[in-house]
Motif scaffolding. Structure first.
Motif, short mmCIF file in Angstrom:
data_model
loop_
_atom_site.label_atom_id
_atom_site.label_comp_id
_atom_site.label_asym_id
_atom_site.label_seq_id
_atom_site.Cartn_x
_atom_site.Cartn_y
_atom_site.Cartn_z
N ALA A 191 -41.15 43.38 99.94
CA ALA A 191 -40.83 43.39 98.51
C ALA A 191 -42.08 43.14 97.67
N GLY A 192 -42.93 42.22 98.12
CA GLY A 192 -44.16 41.94 97.39
C GLY A 192 -45.10 43.13 97.36
N LEU A 193 -45.20 43.83 98.49
CA LEU A 193 -46.07 45.00 98.56
C LEU A 193 -45.50 46.15 97.74
N ILE A 194 -44.19 46.35 97.83
CA ILE A 194 -43.55 47.41 97.04
C ILE A 194 -43.73 47.14 95.54
N LYS A 195 -43.62 45.87 95.14
CA LYS A 195 -43.80 45.53 93.72
C LYS A 195 -45.21 45.91 93.25
N GLN A 196 -46.20 45.72 94.11
CA GLN A 196 -47.56 46.10 93.75
C GLN A 196 -47.66 47.60 93.51
N TYR A 197 -47.05 48.40 94.38
CA TYR A 197 -47.05 49.85 94.21
C TYR A 197 -46.29 50.24 92.96
N TRP A 198 -45.14 49.64 92.75
CA TRP A 198 -44.29 49.95 91.58
C TRP A 198 -45.04 49.65 90.28
N SER A 199 -45.75 48.54 90.26
CA SER A 199 -46.49 48.14 89.06
C SER A 199 -47.60 49.13 88.73
N LEU A 200 -48.11 49.83 89.74
CA LEU A 200 -49.18 50.82 89.54
C LEU A 200 -48.62 52.22 89.30
N GLY A 201 -47.28 52.32 89.22
CA GLY A 201 -46.65 53.61 88.98
C GLY A 201 -46.57 54.49 90.21
N ARG A 202 -46.71 53.88 91.39
CA ARG A 202 -46.66 54.65 92.63
C ARG A 202 -45.29 54.47 93.28
N SER A 203 -44.91 55.40 94.14
CA SER A 203 -43.56 55.41 94.72
C SER A 203 -43.54 54.76 96.09
#
Length: 486
Positions: A40-52
């Motif tokens: 979840a922490g890693l996905i949040k980093q991607y989401w915050s950068l606009g990545r899927s």
């Protein structure tokens, strides 16, 4: 949701591995260490950068757990699973591998996370690895090894990262220590059990384990050692599961069963009753080894023998999570199946390698034995040697009147050495084979363990010291190790 220091460190390790050109990374963390929190922490980093990102699970119950973790970090997601309305506009998707393949629906993703990734060698993951060859694929597992020698995680992943092991998490208070009780290795006769797909044949296990006296012994152990404590029992078959639950209920100990056909809502109700002590024993066949997250469970009743070290550690891990709300301080493992001497203690250090071969825990598809008089190799079921007429004694049965005894590390090592010696002797293996089994089970052996091994193999004095210094050359100046001979 704040990441623990080791969880943050694992994310850094995974990203460093990716930066070094590894696009398929396997991340190891013991059961209860918080792999989904890391995801979840890693996905949040991607989401915050606009990545899927795409999170793939193998079982439906894991969908809800994953969604709750993503919600906790403020990350909305779509769900690809029967019963959910799909929303493919979301940057983050959570899916079961079965629904994705059935629908042929593979959303765009820069990051793909595979839960329980030790199962990623299965053919159902072929499309995932093919379609997301340009993405970072991160696998999560607490058991980075396979039971079948024909399977290798190296075929799917480029590298493996991991920092802490179970003993480390216990020392830091993130898991509770296990106290393990078991029978002697000869207590359960599995000489007639064939091997199918790398593990004991389930039909043969049912014959050996689904017996009234075995089940009665399990109930007696629970009553005498941990009455009133929440327990989960791992069984061989649906019939075995039903018989175990019936025996506990007849003894006045409320028990329920859960299996693959139990609806999700009913499962959650059963787990809630366990948490509230309305039910004391939840009996499982094939569904609690992965994805079960009820920290209040404090007793593991191991009634299913297995050659799979991964399955053993997954089962034990179900009761290692701490539960301050219920005053849980330890986990009690009642091993009626002989898995402890087969695979070691839950706190034993495991070798972190994509290519680790499973232990050879005995004969394969056709169990064999050697005639002690003439040396002829015979099927295990033969009772009269056709060459010399040697009459084999009937197989030993479980001493069901005997109590389980506490298993300590060095005592367990001697039992395992005895077992490996027996396998080597019956198959004409060399002492080197025993040494290989030892190193597979104890990849970072202590001096005392090497001394025990050397004595068993009949090696000369000083062998243990010599080997120890090969493993740990930095200890060469330690007088206590250099001067002590064995």
């Amino acid at each position: 949701m704040k990441l623990r220091d080791y969880q943050f460190q694992l994310i850094l390790e995974a990203r460093r591995a990716a930066a070094e050109g590894n696009s398929k990374v396997l991340l190891y963390l013991p059961t209860g260490g918080g792999k989904t929190v890391i995801a979840a922490g890693l996905i949040k980093q991607y989401w915050s950068l606009g990545r899927s990102a795409l999170f793939i699970v193998r079982q439906e119950p894991l969908i809800g757990q994953t969604i709750s973790k993503l919600e906790a970090v403020g990350c909305p997601c779509g769900v690809i699973k029967a019963g959910y309305t799909p929303d493919l506009t979301q940057q983050v998707q959570v899916a079961t591998i079965q629904t994705m393949n059935r629908r042929g629906l593979y959303p765009e993703a820069d990051l793909v996370i595979l839960d329980e990734a030790h199962g990623a060698t299965a053919a159902q993951y072929d499309q995932v690895f093919a379609r997301y060859s340009q993405a970072l694929i991160l696998g999560l597992t607490a058991t980075p090894f396979r039971t079948k020698r024909s399977e290798s995680l190296k075929a799917r992943f480029d590298t493996l990262v991991g920092t802490l092991q179970s003993a480390d998490l216990i020392e830091r208070g993130f898991l509770v220590p296990p106290v393990v009780y078991g029978w002697d290795k000869d207590a359960l006769d599995l000489s007639q059990a064939r091997t199918t797909q790398g593990d004991f044949n389930l039909a043969d296990l049912a014959v050996a384990c689904d017996r009234p006296e075995m089940i009665a012994a399990a109930v007696e152990e629970y009553q005498s050692r941990c009455p009133g404590r929440r327990a989960i029992a791992f069984t061989v078959s649906l019939e075995h599961s039903a018989h175990v639950a019936q025996a506990f209920n007849q003894a006045g100990i409320p028990a329920e069963t859960v299996d693959g056909s139990t609806p999700p809502e009913e499962r959650q109700a059963i787990y809630r009753r366990l948490r509230n002590c309305e039910t004391l024993v939840v009996v499982s066949v094939g569904v609690l080894s992965e994805g079960f997250d009820e920290p209040s469970a404090e007793v593991g009743l191991m009634l299913r023998p297995t050659k799979s070290r991964g399955l053993w550690l997954q089962q034990v891990g179900r009761v290692l999570r701490p539960s301050p709300a219920t005053g849980k301080t330890e986990a009690l493992i009642l091993d009626q199946a002989g898995n402890t001497w087969r695979h070691g203690l839950p706190t034993d250090k495991i070798s972190l390698s994509l290519t680790e071969a499973p232990l050879d825990n005995g004969p394969g598809e056709a169990p064999v034995k050697r005639c002690p008089d003439c040396g002829t190799m015979l099927p295990a079921s033969v009772m009269l040697c056709p060459t010399c007429s040697h009459l084999f004694p009937p197989p030993a049965k479980a001493t069901l009147t005997a109590r389980l005894t506490k298993l300590e590390a060095m005592d367990l090592l001697e039992r395992r050495l005895d077992y490996w010696w027996q396998v080597a002797d019956s198959n004409f293996y060399s002492r080197g084979w025993i040494f290989h089994q030892f190193l597979s089970a104890y990849p970072t052996p202590t001096y005392e363990q090497l001394k025990t091994l050397g004595k068993k193999l009949g090696y000369k004095r000083g062998w243990a010291k010599h080997k120890f210094l090969e493993f740990y050359p930095e200890e060469a100046q330690e007088p206590s190790l250099v001067q002590v001979n064995y």
